[in-house]
Design a protein around this motif. Structure first.
Motif, PDB file in Angstrom:
ATOM      1  N   GLY A  66      12.462  39.594  56.263  1.00 53.92           N
ATOM      2  CA  GLY A  66      13.632  39.018  55.608  1.00 53.92           C
ATOM      3  C   GLY A  66      13.397  37.650  55.014  1.00 53.92           C
ATOM      4  O   GLY A  66      14.205  37.175  54.213  1.00 53.92           O
ATOM      5  N   MET A  68      10.791  36.969  53.179  1.00 52.64           N
ATOM      6  CA  MET A  68       9.990  37.166  51.960  1.00 52.64           C
ATOM      7  C   MET A  68      10.940  37.349  50.782  1.00 52.64           C
ATOM      8  O   MET A  68      11.219  38.455  50.343  1.00 52.64           O
ATOM      9  CB  MET A  68       9.054  38.364  52.159  1.00 52.64           C
ATOM     10  CG  MET A  68       8.176  38.208  53.409  1.00 52.64           C
ATOM     11  SD  MET A  68       7.254  39.687  53.880  1.00 52.64           S
ATOM     12  CE  MET A  68       6.018  39.731  52.589  1.00 52.64           C
ATOM     13  N   LYS A  69      11.432  36.255  50.290  1.00 52.40           N
ATOM     14  CA  LYS A  69      12.528  36.242  49.316  1.00 52.40           C
ATOM     15  C   LYS A  69      12.148  36.789  47.947  1.00 52.40           C
ATOM     16  O   LYS A  69      13.033  37.118  47.144  1.00 52.40           O
ATOM     17  CB  LYS A  69      13.063  34.817  49.156  1.00 52.40           C
ATOM     18  CG  LYS A  69      13.556  34.184  50.455  1.00 52.40           C
ATOM     19  CD  LYS A  69      14.715  34.948  51.048  1.00 52.40           C
ATOM     20  CE  LYS A  69      15.276  34.244  52.269  1.00 52.40           C
ATOM     21  NZ  LYS A  69      16.395  34.974  52.896  1.00 52.40           N
ATOM     22  N   LEU A  71      10.301  39.558  47.423  1.00 55.55           N
ATOM     23  CA  LEU A  71      10.021  40.989  47.465  1.00 55.55           C
ATOM     24  C   LEU A  71      10.925  41.767  46.507  1.00 55.55           C
ATOM     25  O   LEU A  71      12.146  41.640  46.548  1.00 55.55           O
ATOM     26  CB  LEU A  71      10.211  41.531  48.884  1.00 55.55           C
ATOM     27  CG  LEU A  71       8.989  41.596  49.798  1.00 55.55           C
ATOM     28  CD1 LEU A  71       9.365  42.266  51.113  1.00 55.55           C
ATOM     29  CD2 LEU A  71       7.836  42.324  49.143  1.00 55.55           C
ATOM     30  N   ILE A  89      15.595  43.397  56.514  1.00 56.42           N
ATOM     31  CA  ILE A  89      15.514  43.777  55.106  1.00 56.42           C
ATOM     32  C   ILE A  89      16.716  43.311  54.292  1.00 56.42           C
ATOM     33  O   ILE A  89      16.597  43.026  53.089  1.00 56.42           O
ATOM     34  CB  ILE A  89      15.347  45.305  54.999  1.00 56.42           C
ATOM     35  CG1 ILE A  89      14.021  45.719  55.637  1.00 56.42           C
ATOM     36  CG2 ILE A  89      15.377  45.771  53.555  1.00 56.42           C
ATOM     37  CD1 ILE A  89      13.852  47.203  55.779  1.00 56.42           C
ATOM     38  N   CYS A  92      16.357  40.406  51.816  1.00 50.43           N
ATOM     39  CA  CYS A  92      15.457  40.470  50.652  1.00 50.43           C
ATOM     40  C   CYS A  92      16.297  40.777  49.407  1.00 50.43           C
ATOM     41  O   CYS A  92      16.335  41.918  48.930  1.00 50.43           O
ATOM     42  CB  CYS A  92      14.378  41.524  50.874  1.00 50.43           C
ATOM     43  SG  CYS A  92      13.351  41.251  52.332  1.00 50.43           S
ATOM     44  N   LEU A  95      15.155  42.856  46.074  1.00 54.37           N
ATOM     45  CA  LEU A  95      14.595  44.208  46.159  1.00 54.37           C
ATOM     46  C   LEU A  95      15.148  45.113  45.068  1.00 54.37           C
ATOM     47  O   LEU A  95      16.357  45.179  44.847  1.00 54.37           O
ATOM     48  CB  LEU A  95      14.894  44.825  47.523  1.00 54.37           C
ATOM     49  CG  LEU A  95      13.923  44.530  48.664  1.00 54.37           C
ATOM     50  CD1 LEU A  95      14.396  45.207  49.939  1.00 54.37           C
ATOM     51  CD2 LEU A  95      12.510  44.978  48.322  1.00 54.37           C
TER      52      LEU A  95
END
Length: 304
Positions: A66, A68-69, A71, A89, A92, A95
């Motif tokens: 979460g 990993m902005k 992604l 998740i 993110c 996505l």
């Protein structure tokens, strides 16, 4: 960029992977990697493509995912992952593709996933052990084109908010425990142009862009939409759509299949809605006679 997919790489994902802080793409899918996804992977702060699908990975999805902005593409499908997906998740926010299918993930589907408004290409949670109701918040994913929630243990009914999924091309909720008031879906554009064949030559309906989920309060009026030659005739004088509109279009499509061409010589020359309305108005409205389609059905010789 690190791509090493479709090999026979074994062992574990090293904790040192987090030191590759400038890595943008990490694709080690379709290998034989095992063990847990290391929490150090959260150090890949600028990563936008993470593909770990089709391996032997175990354990839960680390919450650091979460963080990993950046992604945009996340594929953890076809592993042995388990546990809940809460707290990871849903953070993110960029996505566009999320693939978690074919694992052992369980618990409820987080309502926070409805905040992933950039999801577009695919949202796939199929073949897991998710239970509970489908969150109505998923109806906020108005860019989403493909949704797959099949092969889980979901119950309740399909949320009425799903009628807001205007970009949806395919939705699969089969093999669950859904019940209750299942809102019928009127495709509104069943035609030969919207029938696709899969790899096993099975026919599939595509393009749900103008589909409408019918409400239970009988207020299902909408603007005319569809393809000339496949539209139900009653739509010429009524703005109310029902499941019967699909049945008529399917009947025309079936005739087209047997004849090898559309039953009408030139369906594009059909009168417009305005023209038909003027005729019915002048005649005092439509009568109660059955609307027969006059045509000579000829089965191509090559089919006999």
């Amino acid at each position: 960029m690190l791509r090493a997919s479709n090999n026979n790489i074994t062992g574990f994902i090293p904790q040192s992977i987090g030191q590759l802080s400038l890595l943008r793409i990490l694709d080690v899918s379709s290998n034989k990697l095992e063990g847990r996804i290391p929490s150090e992977i959260g150090g890949l702060s600028v990563l936008f493509n993470l593909s770990l699908g089709n391996n032997l990975l175990q354990g839960s999805i680390p919450e650091v995912i979460g963080t990993m902005k950046e992604l945009e593409y996340l594929d953890l499908s076809s592993n042995n992952l388990s546990g809940s997906i809460h707290g990871s998740i849903e953070h993110c926010s960029k996505l566009r593709t999320l693939k978690l299918s074919h694992n052992h993930l369980n618990g409820s589907i987080p309502i926070e996933l409805g905040m992933l408004v950039n999801l577009q290409d695919l949202f796939d949670l199929s073949d897991n052990s998710f239970k509970g109701k489908i969150p109505s918040q998923l109806g906020s994913l108005n860019l989403l084109e493909n949704l797959n929630l099949s092969h889980n243990a979901l119950n309740g009914s399909i949320p009425s908010s799903f009628q807001n999924l205007l970009s949806l091309l395919s939705m699969d909720v089969s093999y669950n425990k859904l019940e209750g008031c299942f809102a019928p879906i009127v495709h509104r554009d069943i035609s030969s142009n919207n029938i696709l064949l899969d790899l096993e030559f099975r026919a599939c309906i595509s393009d749900f862009g103008i589909a409408k989920i019918l409400s239970a309060d009988d207020s299902n009026c909408t603007r005319l939409a569809g393809t000339k030659g496949y539209l139900a005739p009653e739509l010429a004088y009524s703005a109310r759509v029902t499941e019967k509109c699909n049945v008529y279009s399917f009947g025309v499509l079936t005739l087209e299949l047997f004849m090898g061409h559309h039953p009408e010589p030139n369906p594009s020359c059909r009168p417009t809605m305005q023209q038909a309305t003027k005729v019915f108005t002048a005649a005092g409205g439509p009568d109660n006679h059955v609307d027969y389609l006059h045509t000579n059905t000829v089965i191509p010789a090559s089919w006999s």
